[in-house]
Design an enzyme around this catalytic site. Structure first.
Site, mmCIF file in Angstrom:
data_model
loop_
_atom_site.group_PDB
_atom_site.id
_atom_site.type_symbol
_atom_site.label_atom_id
_atom_site.label_comp_id
_atom_site.label_asym_id
_atom_site.label_seq_id
_atom_site.Cartn_x
_atom_site.Cartn_y
_atom_site.Cartn_z
ATOM 1 N N TYR A 194 3.429 9.398 -11.210
ATOM 2 C CA TYR A 194 2.436 8.642 -10.453
ATOM 3 C C TYR A 194 1.589 7.780 -11.387
ATOM 4 O O TYR A 194 1.364 6.592 -11.119
ATOM 5 C CB TYR A 194 1.559 9.611 -9.659
ATOM 6 N N ILE A 248 -9.405 9.712 -1.970
ATOM 7 C CA ILE A 248 -9.874 9.233 -0.665
ATOM 8 C C ILE A 248 -9.583 10.290 0.394
ATOM 9 O O ILE A 248 -8.527 10.937 0.385
ATOM 10 C CB ILE A 248 -9.170 7.907 -0.290
ATOM 11 N N ASN A 270 0.805 -1.224 0.000
ATOM 12 C CA ASN A 270 0.000 0.000 0.000
ATOM 13 C C ASN A 270 0.838 1.274 0.000
ATOM 14 O O ASN A 270 0.345 2.332 -0.410
ATOM 15 C CB ASN A 270 -0.913 -0.022 1.228
ATOM 16 N N THR A 330 -8.105 11.288 3.203
ATOM 17 C CA THR A 330 -7.029 10.938 4.124
ATOM 18 C C THR A 330 -6.298 12.220 4.505
ATOM 19 O O THR A 330 -6.389 13.236 3.805
ATOM 20 C CB THR A 330 -6.027 9.972 3.473
ATOM 21 N N LYS A 348 1.476 3.681 -11.374
ATOM 22 C CA LYS A 348 0.245 2.953 -11.064
ATOM 23 C C LYS A 348 -0.221 2.095 -12.238
ATOM 24 O O LYS A 348 -0.760 0.990 -12.029
ATOM 25 C CB LYS A 348 -0.845 3.930 -10.629
#
Length: 251
Positions: A157, A190, A91, A192, A161
């Site tokens: 990124y 998300i 993760n 966070t 991914k």
């Protein structure tokens, strides 16, 4: 939904906060012995304390997932502490600089690839030899919606991914007959601390508006999908990429 991870050991990288912390807590709640891996000692202490207060078992191993030797030591630590390795959640990840490709910092590129792609490879490279010895092993690699679509100024990124999704598929084929299932999860944006603490109100509102469901996702929603994929209830699922994105990629 209830899962049974009793007698299983799980490693969760990037476990000190956000999605990783939610997954670690849930795995422990369902019976797994959880090895937390992160560079944030204080964050790991808090997650481990939460798990132990609720009757779970947690171990902490400070790990830089961009360093192969660190990940090798992490796997060895998990096996030494618990006797095996059954579940692995790769993760840990970083966002990186926000620049167009023609201006992207070289050191920023390498750092994003080292953490977001190489770290996933290292986790599987050192985890899989132990996992093939266990019964009912499974891996979830945390990809992103940006494992299937592009996003301007996030070239490193996006590249990492997309590569994680491809690596997941190849590894799943290699280990299907060895009893290890390998899947990827693609979260949308998300809620966070990493996201909310680094964006102003206007930018955060714009990102919310990108999701047809008109809100950010939660770490717990990502954890629910991850735990399902790790569980025996997903025993016929391997080599696939599962989105939890509020409709982002359906547009």
């Amino acid at each position: 939904m209830q899962f049974d991870f009793n007698s299983k050991t799980a490693i969760v990288t990037g476990a000190a906060s956000g999605i990783g912390a939610a997954i670690a807590r849930d795995l422990a709640r369902f019976g797994a012995k959880v090895v937390l891996a992160d560079l944030d000692d204080a964050g790991m202490d808090k997650v481990a304390s939460d798990i132990e207060k609720n009757g779970g078992v947690a171990f902490k191993c400070k790990t830089d997932t961009s360093i192969a030797a660190d990940v090798e030591k992490l796997v060895a630590f998990a096996v030494a502490q618990t006797g095996g390795l059954h579940l692995l959640v790769n993760n840990a990840g970083i966002g990186g600089p926000a620049e167009p490709v023609g201006e992207y910092p070289i050191d920023g590129w390498h750092k994003v690839i080292d953490v977001n792609l190489n770290g996933v490879f290292y986790g599987m490279r050192y985890g899989l030899p132990e996992m093939v010895k266990a019964d009912g092993s499974a891996i979830v690699n945390m990809a992103s919606i940006l494992g299937s679509v592009g996003f301007a100024t996030a070239g490193a990124y996006v590249a990492a991914k997309h590569a994680v999704v491809g690596l997941t598929k190849a590894t799943a084929l290699e280990y299907a007959k060895s009893g290890v299932r390998v899947n990827a999860v693609g979260p949308g944006f998300i809620a966070t601390p990493l996201l909310e603490n680094n964006l102003d109100e206007a930018m955060l509102g714009a990102i919310v508006g990108m999701h047809p469901i008109d809100r950010l996702g939660t770490a717990e929603e990502v954890s629910a999908l991850t735990c399902f994929l790790l569980s025996d209830q997903a025993s016929f699922i391997t080599g696939s990429y599962h989105l939890v994105d509020g409709g982002f990629t359906a547009q």
